[in-house]
Scaffold this motif. Structure first.
Motif, PDB file in Angstrom:
ATOM      1  N   TYR A  41      -1.365  17.602   4.777  1.00 45.91           N
ATOM      2  CA  TYR A  41      -0.471  16.449   4.872  1.00 45.91           C
ATOM      3  C   TYR A  41      -1.209  15.117   5.042  1.00 45.91           C
ATOM      4  CZ  TYR A  41       3.267  19.881   5.556  1.00 45.91           C
ATOM      5  OH  TYR A  41       4.150  20.926   5.391  1.00 45.91           O
ATOM      6  N   ILE A  42      -2.530  15.133   5.225  1.00 45.53           N
ATOM      7  CA  ILE A  42      -3.265  13.919   5.570  1.00 45.53           C
ATOM      8  C   ILE A  42      -4.008  13.363   4.355  1.00 45.53           C
ATOM      9  CG2 ILE A  42      -4.908  12.869   7.176  1.00 45.53           C
ATOM     10  CD1 ILE A  42      -2.478  14.225   8.506  1.00 45.53           C
ATOM     11  N   PHE A  43      -3.782  12.067   4.090  1.00 47.20           N
ATOM     12  CA  PHE A  43      -4.473  11.369   3.013  1.00 47.20           C
ATOM     13  C   PHE A  43      -5.041  10.057   3.530  1.00 47.20           C
ATOM     14  CE2 PHE A  43      -1.876  14.306   0.716  1.00 47.20           C
ATOM     15  CZ  PHE A  43      -2.502  14.524  -0.508  1.00 47.20           C
ATOM     16  N   ALA A  44      -6.179   9.670   2.969  1.00 44.86           N
ATOM     17  CA  ALA A  44      -6.747   8.347   3.246  1.00 44.86           C
ATOM     18  C   ALA A  44      -6.190   7.355   2.238  1.00 44.86           C
ATOM     19  CB  ALA A  44      -8.266   8.397   3.156  1.00 44.86           C
ATOM     20  N   ARG A  45      -5.763   6.203   2.748  1.00 40.87           N
ATOM     21  CA  ARG A  45      -5.212   5.164   1.888  1.00 40.87           C
ATOM     22  C   ARG A  45      -5.476   3.808   2.535  1.00 40.87           C
ATOM     23  NH1 ARG A  45       1.161   4.300   0.177  1.00 40.87           N
ATOM     24  NH2 ARG A  45       0.808   2.581  -1.278  1.00 40.87           N
ATOM     25  N   ASN A  46      -5.761   2.834   1.727  1.00 44.04           N
ATOM     26  CA  ASN A  46      -6.054   1.493   2.224  1.00 44.04           C
ATOM     27  C   ASN A  46      -4.773   0.660   2.230  1.00 44.04           C
ATOM     28  OD1 ASN A  46      -7.156  -0.977   2.929  1.00 44.04           O
ATOM     29  ND2 ASN A  46      -8.000  -1.373   0.897  1.00 44.04           N
TER      30      ASN A  46
ATOM     31  N   VAL B  88      -4.982   3.919  13.837  1.00 43.19           N
ATOM     32  CA  VAL B  88      -3.623   3.780  13.307  1.00 43.19           C
ATOM     33  C   VAL B  88      -3.181   5.095  12.675  1.00 43.19           C
ATOM     34  CG1 VAL B  88      -2.136   2.563  11.668  1.00 43.19           C
ATOM     35  CG2 VAL B  88      -3.940   1.313  12.880  1.00 43.19           C
ATOM     36  N   VAL B  89      -2.016   5.578  13.103  1.00 43.44           N
ATOM     37  CA  VAL B  89      -1.391   6.753  12.504  1.00 43.44           C
ATOM     38  C   VAL B  89      -0.180   6.256  11.722  1.00 43.44           C
ATOM     39  CG1 VAL B  89      -0.328   8.989  12.930  1.00 43.44           C
ATOM     40  CG2 VAL B  89      -2.178   8.186  14.410  1.00 43.44           C
ATOM     41  N   PHE B  90      -0.240   6.354  10.406  1.00 43.89           N
ATOM     42  CA  PHE B  90       0.798   5.796   9.529  1.00 43.89           C
ATOM     43  C   PHE B  90       1.614   6.959   8.972  1.00 43.89           C
ATOM     44  CE2 PHE B  90       1.909   1.857   7.185  1.00 43.89           C
ATOM     45  CZ  PHE B  90       2.827   2.386   6.302  1.00 43.89           C
ATOM     46  N   ILE B  91       2.841   7.111   9.490  1.00 45.04           N
ATOM     47  CA  ILE B  91       3.649   8.292   9.184  1.00 45.04           C
ATOM     48  C   ILE B  91       4.763   7.943   8.204  1.00 45.04           C
ATOM     49  CG2 ILE B  91       4.967  10.201  10.184  1.00 45.04           C
ATOM     50  CD1 ILE B  91       3.814   9.351  12.923  1.00 45.04           C
ATOM     51  N   GLU B  92       4.870   8.729   7.159  1.00 49.62           N
ATOM     52  CA  GLU B  92       5.998   8.639   6.231  1.00 49.62           C
ATOM     53  C   GLU B  92       6.892   9.848   6.472  1.00 49.62           C
ATOM     54  OE1 GLU B  92       6.958   6.354   4.194  1.00 49.62           O
ATOM     55  OE2 GLU B  92       5.224   5.144   3.606  1.00 49.62           O
ATOM     56  N   GLY B  93       8.078   9.613   7.028  1.00 50.35           N
ATOM     57  CA  GLY B  93       9.001  10.691   7.334  1.00 50.35           C
ATOM     58  C   GLY B  93       9.745  11.190   6.104  1.00 50.35           C
ATOM     59  N   PRO B  94      10.815  11.933   6.301  1.00 51.27           N
ATOM     60  CA  PRO B  94      11.553  12.527   5.172  1.00 51.27           C
ATOM     61  C   PRO B  94      12.076  11.478   4.191  1.00 51.27           C
ATOM     62  CG  PRO B  94      12.256  13.482   7.265  1.00 51.27           C
ATOM     63  CD  PRO B  94      11.380  12.318   7.606  1.00 51.27           C
TER      64      PRO B  94
ATOM     65  N   SER C 137      12.541  16.817   0.506  1.00 49.83           N
ATOM     66  CA  SER C 137      11.583  15.824   0.993  1.00 49.83           C
ATOM     67  C   SER C 137      10.160  16.356   0.911  1.00 49.83           C
ATOM     68  CB  SER C 137      11.885  15.474   2.456  1.00 49.83           C
ATOM     69  OG  SER C 137      13.094  14.769   2.582  1.00 49.83           O
ATOM     70  N   LYS C 138       9.219  15.429   0.869  1.00 53.77           N
ATOM     71  CA  LYS C 138       7.805  15.738   1.055  1.00 53.77           C
ATOM     72  C   LYS C 138       7.282  14.817   2.147  1.00 53.77           C
ATOM     73  CE  LYS C 138       6.902  17.276  -3.688  1.00 53.77           C
ATOM     74  NZ  LYS C 138       6.068  17.063  -4.907  1.00 53.77           N
ATOM     75  N   LEU C 139       6.232  15.268   2.825  1.00 57.43           N
ATOM     76  CA  LEU C 139       5.737  14.536   3.987  1.00 57.43           C
ATOM     77  C   LEU C 139       4.281  14.144   3.807  1.00 57.43           C
ATOM     78  CD1 LEU C 139       7.266  16.859   6.739  1.00 57.43           C
ATOM     79  CD2 LEU C 139       8.175  14.656   5.975  1.00 57.43           C
ATOM     80  N   VAL C 140       3.890  13.033   4.458  1.00 61.15           N
ATOM     81  CA  VAL C 140       2.507  12.583   4.412  1.00 61.15           C
ATOM     82  C   VAL C 140       2.221  11.721   5.635  1.00 61.15           C
ATOM     83  CG1 VAL C 140       3.034  10.509   3.043  1.00 61.15           C
ATOM     84  CG2 VAL C 140       0.728  11.488   2.969  1.00 61.15           C
ATOM     85  N   VAL C 141       0.983  11.779   6.107  1.00 60.07           N
ATOM     86  CA  VAL C 141       0.481  10.867   7.139  1.00 60.07           C
ATOM     87  C   VAL C 141      -0.789  10.241   6.583  1.00 60.07           C
ATOM     88  CG1 VAL C 141      -0.266  10.606   9.529  1.00 60.07           C
ATOM     89  CG2 VAL C 141       1.404  12.378   8.937  1.00 60.07           C
ATOM     90  N   PHE C 142      -0.893   8.909   6.668  1.00 58.61           N
ATOM     91  CA  PHE C 142      -2.041   8.197   6.112  1.00 58.61           C
ATOM     92  C   PHE C 142      -3.008   7.766   7.209  1.00 58.61           C
ATOM     93  CE2 PHE C 142       1.199   7.097   2.789  1.00 58.61           C
ATOM     94  CZ  PHE C 142       0.580   7.739   1.729  1.00 58.61           C
ATOM     95  N   VAL C 143      -4.295   7.942   6.949  1.00 53.94           N
ATOM     96  CA  VAL C 143      -5.338   7.323   7.755  1.00 53.94           C
ATOM     97  C   VAL C 143      -6.018   6.274   6.891  1.00 53.94           C
ATOM     98  CG1 VAL C 143      -5.703   9.372   9.171  1.00 53.94           C
ATOM     99  CG2 VAL C 143      -7.072   9.060   7.099  1.00 53.94           C
ATOM    100  N   ASN C 144      -6.725   5.346   7.520  1.00 55.14           N
ATOM    101  CA  ASN C 144      -7.371   4.289   6.758  1.00 55.14           C
ATOM    102  C   ASN C 144      -8.584   4.814   6.005  1.00 55.14           C
ATOM    103  OD1 ASN C 144      -9.634   1.759   7.087  1.00 55.14           O
ATOM    104  ND2 ASN C 144      -7.688   1.353   6.084  1.00 55.14           N
TER     105      ASN C 144
END
Length: 428
Positions: A350-355, A366-372, A278-285
């Motif tokens: 692990y943090i990326f900005a995405r619209n 908003v904390v947008f989490i993509e788990g495993p 797996s790879k992990l990511v959390v998105f902020v606006n």
């Protein structure tokens, strides 16, 4: 003669108003934005801070500037890059001393409220909205969030997200937070259905055609495209917009969007196709693209997020959650080296900005989490084992439920953030 001059003045006055009432360019199903709602932010941000947030988070490509003119401490926003269709004028504060304080928005360094000691109830006074991703139930296959390997239990992402949210709700409430939800079942929040969105789907597929002149029925191939487009508008758009209306009414301090991720798989997957890790990511606006900023509602959404100052708490909480994910799961971060929709921000890898639609139109941090990954060797067997208390032997290891771990990661991340500063983010 005087009457003629008066009529000329009136004519030119109304001509000058035409751009304000021009038909706005809107994203699918987006309501026409009320630009006067931004009036509350006049002179609440300095020019330096505004420019810095645009350049480093919201439009690092520079696309937003194509729609604006900055003259001194005033930003004029246009619908078009030729600057003919005026949308709004925003006054910026010349310096921090003349900055007007924000009123009913998210601000830092507010003391935790409540009578109980912060050590036992560290989230006291905080309202957290849980947003379990996707609809699920009979809609799961339509959403393309369903797969099954042989006779193994099916993997339905909405159910996985709901399991995590149920566990997280209990932990967050034990820590003193008030928990609210965008949904608690496997039914849509929106009242719309794909059949209601046929006209919208046709308009998307034939944007340059006179809609009144199009036939009632099309060829089988085109009808299939219309049907698929209407379905996607239903579960990717109408559903999120309905949840956003709930978030506006609930007025949470934080919204946490819970998802599991996945790599590509075939129509009939096998265990041999599971990806190794797996790879992990959390998105902020943030990271609004040139193609997205064509739409005036997305310009408005971006400005509302920027001016209501959600960026700092989003980034801080996301980094705290990402740190827990790294400690507990030790999976590598996503990289997105060849994908312009995600832009690396902050200190954590692990943090990326995405619209994303949710992290754009939910009016809170908003904390947008993509788990495993659901289809990875390291997570698949734990996922199909379902939720459980205690530990279970899976592939020779005694492990907690992956849903319990995910919920603990979310809770501990929020607690770490809340207790690492003087106070927590709340709304007045």
């Amino acid at each position: 003669m005087q009457k003629g001059i008066f009529l000329a003045i009136v004519f030119f006055f109304f001509q000058s108003l035409i751009p304000l009432f021009a038909v706005q360019k809107l994203s699918p199903l987006a309501p026409s934005p009320d630009w006067s709602r931004l009036d509350q932010f006049q002179e609440t941000i300095t020019r330096d801070e505004f420019v810095q947030l645009i350049n480093t988070l919201y439009s690092p490509s520079g696309s937003f500037w194509r729609y604006t003119i900055i003259n001194g401490n005033e930003v004029t926003i246009y619908s078009d890059t030729e600057h003919n269709e005026l949308l709004y004028r925003l006054r910026l504060a010349p310096d921090p001393e003349s900055q007007v304080p924000l009123k009913a928005n998210w601000v830092s360094n507010i003391k935790t409220k409540g009578e109980e000691p912060i050590e036992t109830k560290p989230l006291k006074g905080l309202i957290i909205c849980l947003d379990p991703g996707h609809i699920g139930g009979k809609w799961a296959k339509m959403e393309e969030r369903f797969f099954q390997i042989g006779s193994d239990p099916p993997v339905i992402e909405a159910e996985l997200n709901m399991n995590v949210c149920k566990r997280a709700a209990k932990l967050l409430e034990d820590a003193g937070a008030k928990v609210v939800w965008t949904k608690k079942d496997y039914e849509p929040v929106t009242e719309l259905r794909p059949a209601n969105l046929r006209k919208d789907a046709i308009a998307l597929l034939f944007p340059f055609e006179n809609q009144d002149n199009l036939p009632y029925r099309f060829s089988d191939e085109i009808e299939k495209k219309i049907s698929l487009t209407a379905e996607r508008l239903f579960y990717r758009n109408a559903e999120i917009r309905a949840r956003a209306e709930l978030v506006d009414r609930l007025r949470p301090d934080i919204t946490i969007c819970v998802h599991f991720n996945a790599d590509k798989w075939s129509e009939h997957p096998t265990r041999e196709e599971l990806v190794p890790k797996s790879k992990l990511v959390v998105f902020v606006n943030g990271n609004y693209s040139e193609e997205e900023l064509v739409f005036d509602d997305q310009k408005w959404d971006m400005l509302y997020k920027l001016l209501s100052r959600t960026a700092l708490p989003e980034l801080e909480i996301s980094e705290a959650v990402a740190k827990e994910m790294e400690v507990v799961w030790n999976f590598p971060p996503e990289t997105y080296t060849n994908w312009s929709a995600a832009y690396k921000v902050g200190k954590s890898p692990y943090i990326f900005a995405r619209n994303l639609l949710a992290n754009r139109i939910y009016h809170s941090p908003v904390v947008f989490i993509e788990g495993p990954y659901m289809n990875s060797v390291d997570s698949y067997d734990r996922i199909i084992a379902g939720d459980y208390d205690g530990n279970k032997n899976i592939n020779g290891k005694s492990v907690k439920s992956i849903f319990v771990e995910y919920a603990e990661i979310i809770t501990q991340g929020v607690i770490s953030w809340a207790t690492s500063k003087q106070g927590i983010v709340v709304q007045e």
